[in-house]
Design an enzyme around this catalytic site. Sequence first.
Site, PDB file in Angstrom:
ATOM      1  N   LYS A   9      -1.809  14.700 -10.369  1.00 37.79           N
ATOM      2  CA  LYS A   9      -0.829  14.398 -11.410  1.00 37.79           C
ATOM      3  C   LYS A   9       0.015  15.629 -11.755  1.00 37.79           C
ATOM      4  O   LYS A   9       1.214  15.517 -12.028  1.00 37.79           O
ATOM      5  CB  LYS A   9      -1.541  13.878 -12.668  1.00 37.79           C
ATOM      6  CG  LYS A   9      -2.202  12.516 -12.490  1.00 37.79           C
ATOM      7  CD  LYS A   9      -1.187  11.441 -12.120  1.00 37.79           C
ATOM      8  CE  LYS A   9      -1.776  10.054 -12.131  1.00 37.79           C
ATOM      9  NZ  LYS A   9      -0.792   9.012 -11.750  1.00 37.79           N
TER      10      LYS A   9
ATOM     11  N   ASP B 257       0.867  -1.174   0.000  1.00 38.20           N
ATOM     12  CA  ASP B 257       0.000   0.000   0.000  1.00 38.20           C
ATOM     13  C   ASP B 257       0.908   1.229   0.000  1.00 38.20           C
ATOM     14  O   ASP B 257       1.575   1.513   0.995  1.00 38.20           O
ATOM     15  CB  ASP B 257      -0.892  -0.019   1.245  1.00 38.20           C
ATOM     16  CG  ASP B 257      -1.828   1.182   1.313  1.00 38.20           C
ATOM     17  OD1 ASP B 257      -1.716   2.088   0.462  1.00 38.20           O
ATOM     18  OD2 ASP B 257      -2.679   1.206   2.229  1.00 38.20           O
TER      19      ASP B 257
ATOM     20  N   TYR C 217      -7.998  14.653  -9.870  1.00 33.22           N
ATOM     21  CA  TYR C 217      -7.062  13.752 -10.555  1.00 33.22           C
ATOM     22  C   TYR C 217      -5.976  14.575 -11.248  1.00 33.22           C
ATOM     23  O   TYR C 217      -4.779  14.288 -11.105  1.00 33.22           O
ATOM     24  CB  TYR C 217      -7.811  12.898 -11.573  1.00 33.22           C
ATOM     25  CG  TYR C 217      -6.910  11.966 -12.356  1.00 33.22           C
ATOM     26  CD1 TYR C 217      -6.469  10.778 -11.797  1.00 33.22           C
ATOM     27  CD2 TYR C 217      -6.496  12.288 -13.641  1.00 33.22           C
ATOM     28  CE1 TYR C 217      -5.628   9.921 -12.507  1.00 33.22           C
ATOM     29  CE2 TYR C 217      -5.667  11.440 -14.357  1.00 33.22           C
ATOM     30  CZ  TYR C 217      -5.241  10.262 -13.793  1.00 33.22           C
ATOM     31  OH  TYR C 217      -4.412   9.422 -14.497  1.00 33.22           O
TER      32      TYR C 217
ATOM     33  N   SER D  48      -0.180  12.210 -16.416  1.00 25.09           N
ATOM     34  CA  SER D  48      -1.275  12.245 -17.382  1.00 25.09           C
ATOM     35  C   SER D  48      -1.065  13.355 -18.397  1.00 25.09           C
ATOM     36  O   SER D  48      -0.503  14.409 -18.075  1.00 25.09           O
ATOM     37  CB  SER D  48      -2.604  12.461 -16.651  1.00 25.09           C
ATOM     38  OG  SER D  48      -3.644  12.751 -17.559  1.00 25.09           O
TER      39      SER D  48
END
Length: 244
Positions: free
Chosen positions: A125, A29, A121, A108
């Site tokens: 990134k 994790d 998100y 991304s």
Amino acid sequence: MTLAAARNVEPLEELTDEYPDRLVPLPLDVTDRRAVFDGVEQAAVRFGRLDVVVNNAGGMLYGMVEEATEEQIRAHLDVNFFGAVWVTQAVLPYLRAQGGGRLLQITSMGTGGGMATVGYYGAGKAALDSVSEALAMEVDGFGIKVTTVQMGGYNTGLFTVGTTTTEPLAQYQPLRTEMEALWGDAVAPEPGTAAPVIMELAALQDPPRRLIVGSQSFDHVLDMHQARVGLYRSWEHLSRLAPG
């Protein structure tokens, strides 16, 4: 030999059975900083060195900025940003001691600008993009090469099993419907189609600090960049009123 770390290693069983001498699964994790350091130490002891480290853990928080809870936001960034930072911090002493290595930070193609419903998100990134640029400068003198790999859309399950969804507010429904139509229902390419690019990138002696992966994504990022330059130019007169 490759070590594949994942929170759930069950999906790796088929690959592990197929390549028992080449793939080692490790339950991990990445939000647990101590566990990350312990896992990296295990890898270094087992393999003797770390050649290429890929930071690929991530998930999607889908929803408007106002809708997300504090718990959702913190959990999202714990994986997408802090998890990558913990792995980076854990591997650097080994890469530095052995005189070099590669670190691929998977981000991304959308980090150049925020988009409704996926703002968090993009934020995570983009933060990883930025810290990786700084990192690349800091570790270049040790022979460590860092590349931010800005991926396009691939069929990784990010928008299904990898997604946490906010509780929608009715006021945003018109925009939500518009965004859903924009996303469309086109089938994304399989992740394996990007593998040759990643493998070639990892083998480069003098790799770029940033690389967009995906032909359509490259064109889209270029269009976004050109649009942003045009916006800056249109307000240049206001920007230049200040001396700083």
